[in-house]
Design a protein around this motif. Structure first.
Motif, PDB file in Angstrom:
ATOM      1  N   UNK A   1       0.835  -1.193   0.000  1.00 57.04           N
ATOM      2  CA  UNK A   1       0.000   0.000   0.000  1.00 57.04           C
ATOM      3  C   UNK A   1       0.886   1.266   0.000  1.00 57.04           C
ATOM      4  N   UNK A   2       0.591   2.212  -0.888  1.00 60.42           N
ATOM      5  CA  UNK A   2       1.361   3.476  -0.885  1.00 60.42           C
ATOM      6  C   UNK A   2       1.274   4.167   0.470  1.00 60.42           C
ATOM      7  N   UNK A   3       2.328   4.995   0.751  1.00 63.58           N
ATOM      8  CA  UNK A   3       2.417   5.643   2.067  1.00 63.58           C
ATOM      9  C   UNK A   3       1.229   6.572   2.314  1.00 63.58           C
ATOM     10  N   UNK A   4       0.740   7.200   1.264  1.00 67.96           N
ATOM     11  CA  UNK A   4      -0.347   8.173   1.434  1.00 67.96           C
ATOM     12  C   UNK A   4      -1.690   7.502   1.691  1.00 67.96           C
ATOM     13  N   UNK A   5      -1.774   6.153   1.448  1.00 62.89           N
ATOM     14  CA  UNK A   5      -3.039   5.442   1.635  1.00 62.89           C
ATOM     15  C   UNK A   5      -2.976   4.590   2.896  1.00 62.89           C
ATOM     16  N   UNK A   6      -4.154   4.304   3.416  1.00 53.84           N
ATOM     17  CA  UNK A   6      -4.259   3.444   4.613  1.00 53.84           C
ATOM     18  C   UNK A   6      -4.450   1.992   4.178  1.00 53.84           C
ATOM     19  N   UNK A   7      -3.636   1.048   4.705  1.00 61.48           N
ATOM     20  CA  UNK A   7      -3.800  -0.378   4.328  1.00 61.48           C
ATOM     21  C   UNK A   7      -5.203  -0.865   4.676  1.00 61.48           C
ATOM     22  N   UNK A   8      -5.768  -1.685   3.765  1.00 56.53           N
ATOM     23  CA  UNK A   8      -7.147  -2.142   3.997  1.00 56.53           C
ATOM     24  C   UNK A   8      -7.200  -3.663   4.051  1.00 56.53           C
ATOM     25  N   UNK A   9      -7.752  -4.207   5.157  1.00 51.54           N
ATOM     26  CA  UNK A   9      -8.002  -5.645   5.311  1.00 51.54           C
ATOM     27  C   UNK A   9      -9.176  -5.818   6.262  1.00 51.54           C
ATOM     28  N   UNK A  10     -10.173  -6.504   5.795  1.00 44.67           N
ATOM     29  CA  UNK A  10     -11.336  -6.795   6.639  1.00 44.67           C
ATOM     30  C   UNK A  10     -11.614  -8.298   6.538  1.00 44.67           C
ATOM     31  N   UNK A  11     -12.107  -8.896   7.612  1.00 42.27           N
ATOM     32  CA  UNK A  11     -12.366 -10.342   7.576  1.00 42.27           C
ATOM     33  C   UNK A  11     -13.515 -10.705   8.519  1.00 42.27           C
ATOM     34  N   UNK A  12     -14.060 -11.879   8.233  1.00 43.49           N
ATOM     35  CA  UNK A  12     -15.104 -12.456   9.080  1.00 43.49           C
ATOM     36  C   UNK A  12     -14.986 -13.981   8.979  1.00 43.49           C
ATOM     37  N   UNK A  13     -15.202 -14.673  10.100  1.00 39.53           N
ATOM     38  CA  UNK A  13     -14.985 -16.129  10.110  1.00 39.53           C
ATOM     39  C   UNK A  13     -16.178 -16.849  10.722  1.00 39.53           C
ATOM     40  N   UNK A  14     -16.332 -18.114  10.334  1.00 43.08           N
ATOM     41  CA  UNK A  14     -17.361 -18.986  10.890  1.00 43.08           C
ATOM     42  C   UNK A  14     -16.769 -20.380  11.066  1.00 43.08           C
ATOM     43  N   UNK A  15     -17.089 -21.015  12.174  1.00 43.63           N
ATOM     44  CA  UNK A  15     -16.526 -22.332  12.482  1.00 43.63           C
ATOM     45  C   UNK A  15     -17.023 -23.383  11.481  1.00 43.63           C
ATOM     46  N   UNK A  16     -16.107 -24.283  11.117  1.00 40.91           N
ATOM     47  CA  UNK A  16     -16.431 -25.371  10.193  1.00 40.91           C
ATOM     48  C   UNK A  16     -15.818 -26.652  10.783  1.00 40.91           C
ATOM     49  N   UNK A  17     -16.511 -27.278  11.725  1.00 43.88           N
ATOM     50  CA  UNK A  17     -15.957 -28.433  12.397  1.00 43.88           C
ATOM     51  C   UNK A  17     -15.086 -28.010  13.570  1.00 43.88           C
ATOM     52  N   UNK A  18     -14.361 -28.952  14.137  1.00 44.60           N
ATOM     53  CA  UNK A  18     -13.579 -28.694  15.344  1.00 44.60           C
ATOM     54  C   UNK A  18     -12.303 -27.912  15.048  1.00 44.60           C
ATOM     55  N   UNK A  19     -11.634 -28.210  13.946  1.00 47.77           N
ATOM     56  CA  UNK A  19     -10.295 -27.656  13.699  1.00 47.77           C
ATOM     57  C   UNK A  19     -10.230 -26.668  12.541  1.00 47.77           C
ATOM     58  N   UNK A  20     -11.352 -26.435  11.864  1.00 48.11           N
ATOM     59  CA  UNK A  20     -11.307 -25.565  10.687  1.00 48.11           C
ATOM     60  C   UNK A  20     -12.380 -24.486  10.796  1.00 48.11           C
ATOM     61  N   UNK A  21     -12.174 -23.444   9.993  1.00 48.11           N
ATOM     62  CA  UNK A  21     -13.179 -22.390   9.880  1.00 48.11           C
ATOM     63  C   UNK A  21     -13.164 -21.840   8.462  1.00 48.11           C
ATOM     64  N   UNK A  22     -14.285 -21.235   8.078  1.00 44.02           N
ATOM     65  CA  UNK A  22     -14.374 -20.561   6.785  1.00 44.02           C
ATOM     66  C   UNK A  22     -14.120 -19.072   7.031  1.00 44.02           C
ATOM     67  N   UNK A  23     -13.112 -18.554   6.325  1.00 43.67           N
ATOM     68  CA  UNK A  23     -12.678 -17.174   6.526  1.00 43.67           C
ATOM     69  C   UNK A  23     -13.002 -16.349   5.280  1.00 43.67           C
ATOM     70  N   UNK A  24     -13.725 -15.243   5.478  1.00 45.25           N
ATOM     71  CA  UNK A  24     -14.013 -14.304   4.392  1.00 45.25           C
ATOM     72  C   UNK A  24     -13.041 -13.135   4.497  1.00 45.25           C
ATOM     73  N   UNK A  25     -12.295 -12.887   3.412  1.00 45.85           N
ATOM     74  CA  UNK A  25     -11.316 -11.791   3.369  1.00 45.85           C
ATOM     75  C   UNK A  25     -11.770 -10.738   2.373  1.00 45.85           C
ATOM     76  N   UNK A  26     -11.630  -9.477   2.761  1.00 41.71           N
ATOM     77  CA  UNK A  26     -11.947  -8.356   1.875  1.00 41.71           C
ATOM     78  C   UNK A  26     -10.716  -7.455   1.785  1.00 41.71           C
ATOM     79  N   UNK A  27     -10.210  -7.238   0.549  1.00 40.05           N
ATOM     80  CA  UNK A  27      -9.015  -6.419   0.326  1.00 40.05           C
ATOM     81  C   UNK A  27      -9.238  -5.544  -0.902  1.00 40.05           C
TER      82      UNK A  27
END
Length: 639
Positions: free
Chosen positions: A172-198
């Motif tokens: 990301x350029x210095x003049x801009x703010x880095x962007x990362x957003x996420x949301x997760x939901x459990x998928x069984x005991x050891x895994x999850x589904x992760x939604x990433x927005x960039x």
């Protein structure tokens, strides 16, 4: 017991061969030996086609999951027999064509049901995920961000997010703010589904780092309206309303095909199986000359009626002779078990083994005596015996004239129930100590939770008697079949065990007779026979037999555990009182004990027979008696 068999030889005119085979099939008593070399050398297109069709029909029945194998539509089979000429290749080809068409239809119906089932499961999961991520997805798309879904190991999530933040910040350029957003939901005991927005320019770098962390891209399927489920969760919800109805309708169609085609295919199998037998036998008689010869085996009890029927039907056109089998023929004589009514259900145990040899010992009657005796001794409870008896009686009424195997099981269970009740009186047990509490029931012999030593001593003595009987039968089998080494081994072990037994009796002063010299004599004779039979290797078998005898302690051990568990169930009522919870716990433990008791007693009684007892004399070298007969009112699926 094993039925006596006679070798029957029929010589007749070749023109009568087909009628003779049909008549023999109606009699249903002649076992004709298969000649493998003959079959391999004389295959012809009609036989090959019929054998291929028979296998295909059986495969279709299995694909249909048609369960009523022992009760086909015999009327339909008779109708097909009258109208379908199986000796016509054109007819067989038409049958093959129809079977292929039905197989294709069945495959389509089965695939449709499977696909709908998989779609239903997948759509439920997609709808769950879409409902959770819909607002996140819509908001991020509105802001012109790139949203992706990933299947992530939950233990790596923190490190993964930190790595993504560093990567996005570096891009990301210095003049801009880095962007990362996420949301997760459990998928069984050891895994999850992760939604990433960039931001769009960071999407490729994000995908690369996700793959480096071992994450899997989660592809969102489209709905029936050709929309992404994340964009339209309502559409997937509507699909979930009509998809089960479509699945139910597909299953109804498949079940209707099973009901319609199951009986037809079973009747066709009967017809093909009979036709193949007839064709092969006719082919056997197609050699040179005007006469044919047919050899087979018939039970001695059916010989007179068989010969009389053949003579009445064909008169002087056939010559029938018979003879007893020679000793060298015994290995190929078919085995027919004929036991009294009280022992016949226990023939079920021999179905798990190769048949005994001709002129050898049939252990069915001995199983009928010892098996319920051992099982009843382990259960040893009047109340449990009554329950098992009622279950056996219910099974007997339910499966009468429907399933021979279940009928046998029900009668075996009732025998076990009777012996359990008798042993229950000897031990003084009715649902543990409930009988003693309610009616002051007292044991006729010993209370096994207190008299552990007498019960264990009795089971060891029982094991000794059972093993000695097996060794005596083994020696008898050796004499009968002229196996001297076998005789020496069994007699050597038998005499050695008797010598040890008499030595113990004499040492413990159990009787007022001095058995020392007799014990020494048995030991000397036993050692001599063992050395004569297998040199010193026979001593190993004797040691093994001692181990076999000690294994009968399991009868006492399993019975003691069952009795203690039954008493524990009653104790809950003492602790919790006559309350709903106390009675429920007591009932649950008794139910568990019932299941364990019947399973354990049956399993271990069978083991004592198969391993300890049969190993001393039983040799499964016989061939099952399979007479040529018409499949009418009998099990049609050949063993």
């Amino acid at each position: 017991m094993i039925a006596d068999m006679v070798n029957l030889k029929i010589i007749g005119l070749k023109g009568d061969s087909k009628d003779l085979i049909e008549h023999i099939r109606d009699l249903g008593v002649l076992h004709i030996e298969e000649e493998k070399e003959y079959y391999q050398a004389t295959e012809e297109p009609l036989i090959e086609k019929m054998r291929f069709l028979r296998a295909g029909v059986l495969g279709l029945l299995e694909d249909l999951g048609w369960k009523d194998l022992d009760n086909p539509d015999w009327g339909l089979a008779e109708s097909l027999r009258e109208i379908v000429p199986l000796n016509d290749m054109a007819v067989l080809e038409e049958i093959e064509k129809s079977l292929m068409e039905f197989k294709e239809r069945l495959s389509k119906m089965t695939d449709e049901v499977r696909a709908l089932e998989e779609s239903t499961v997948a759509l439920k999961q997609v709808h769950y995920i879409a409902t959770h991520f819909h607002s996140f997805f819509s908001e991020e798309k509105k802001n012109e961000k790139v949203v992706s879904l990933w299947l992530v190991d939950s233990s790596k999530l923190d490190n993964l997010l930190k790595g993504l933040e560093r990567t996005i910040r570096s891009l990301t350029p210095v003049v801009e703010r880095p962007y990362l957003n996420h949301k997760a939901i459990s998928q069984g005991e050891n895994f999850l589904v992760l939604a990433l927005s960039v931001n769009p320019e960071s999407s490729l770098a994000v995908s690369k780092i996700m793959e480096e962390f071992g994450c899997i891209s989660y592809l969102v399927p489209k709905t029936a309206m050709d929309e992404l489920a994340l964009e339209s969760p309502n559409t997937s919800q509507m699909e979930l309303k009509w998809l089960p109805k479509k699945l139910a309708q597909a299953k109804i169609t498949l079940d209707a095909a099973k009901r319609e085609w199951g009986p037809r295919l079973a009747a066709l199998y009967i017809l093909l199986d009979e036709g193949l037998e007839l064709l092969v036998l006719e082919k056997r008689f197609s050699g040179g000359g005007e006469l044919f010869t047919l050899n087979g085996w018939v039970p001695l009890s059916a010989l007179e009626d068989t010969v009389s029927s053949l003579k009445h039907r064909f008169g002087e056109r056939i010559l029938v002779t018979w003879r007893d089998p020679e000793p060298q023929e015994w290995p190929k004589v078919p085995i027919l078990l004929k036991n009294p009514k009280w022992a016949k259900p226990f023939e079920l145990f021999l179905k798990l083994l190769p048949m005994p040899g001709y002129k050898s010992t049939d252990p069915t009657a001995l199983i009928a005596i010892f098996f319920p005796f051992f099982a009843g001794c382990m259960i040893g409870d009047i109340g449990y015996g009554i329950v098992f008896g009622l279950i056996g009686l219910w099974m007997f009424k339910k499966y009468r004239d429907r399933s021979a195997i279940m009928m046998n099981v029900s009668q075996i269970l009732m025998n076990i129930a009777i012996l359990s009740i008798l042993w229950g009186f000897l031990y003084g047990e009715f649902f543990g100590d409930l009988g003693h509490r309610l009616i002051h029931l007292k044991p006729l012999w010993v209370e096994r939770t207190e008299g552990i030593i007498p019960v264990m001593a009795f089971t060891i003595a029982l094991g000794m008697a059972h093993i000695l009987l097996g060794l005596a039968l083994g020696a008898y089998e050796g004499v009968r079949h002229n196996k001297k080494r076998h005789v020496y081994e069994r007699l050597g072990t038998l005499f050695t065990l008797l010598g040890i037994l008499l030595f113990i009796v004499n040492h413990m002063d159990l009787v007022n007779i001095n058995f020392m010299w007799l014990a020494l004599a048995f030991l000397v004779f036993g050692l001599a026979f063992l050395i004569k039979g297998r040199n010193l290797a026979g001593l190993i078998e004797t040691i093994g037999s001692i181990g076999n005898i000690l294994s009968y302690i399991r009868i006492a051990a399993i019975g003691l555990s069952s009795a203690i568990l039954a008493m524990v169930a009653t104790k809950f009522v003492d602790v919790l009182g006559v309350s709903f919870f106390g009675i429920l716990l007591a009932f649950s433990i008794h139910l568990l004990n019932l299941i364990i008791a019947i399973a354990g007693s049956v399993l271990h009684s069978a083991r004592l027979h198969y391993v300890e007892f049969f190993g001393k004399f039983y040799e499964g070298v016989g061939n099952k008696y399979k007479p040529l007969k018409r499949r009418r009112g009998t099990a049609w699926k050949k063993p």
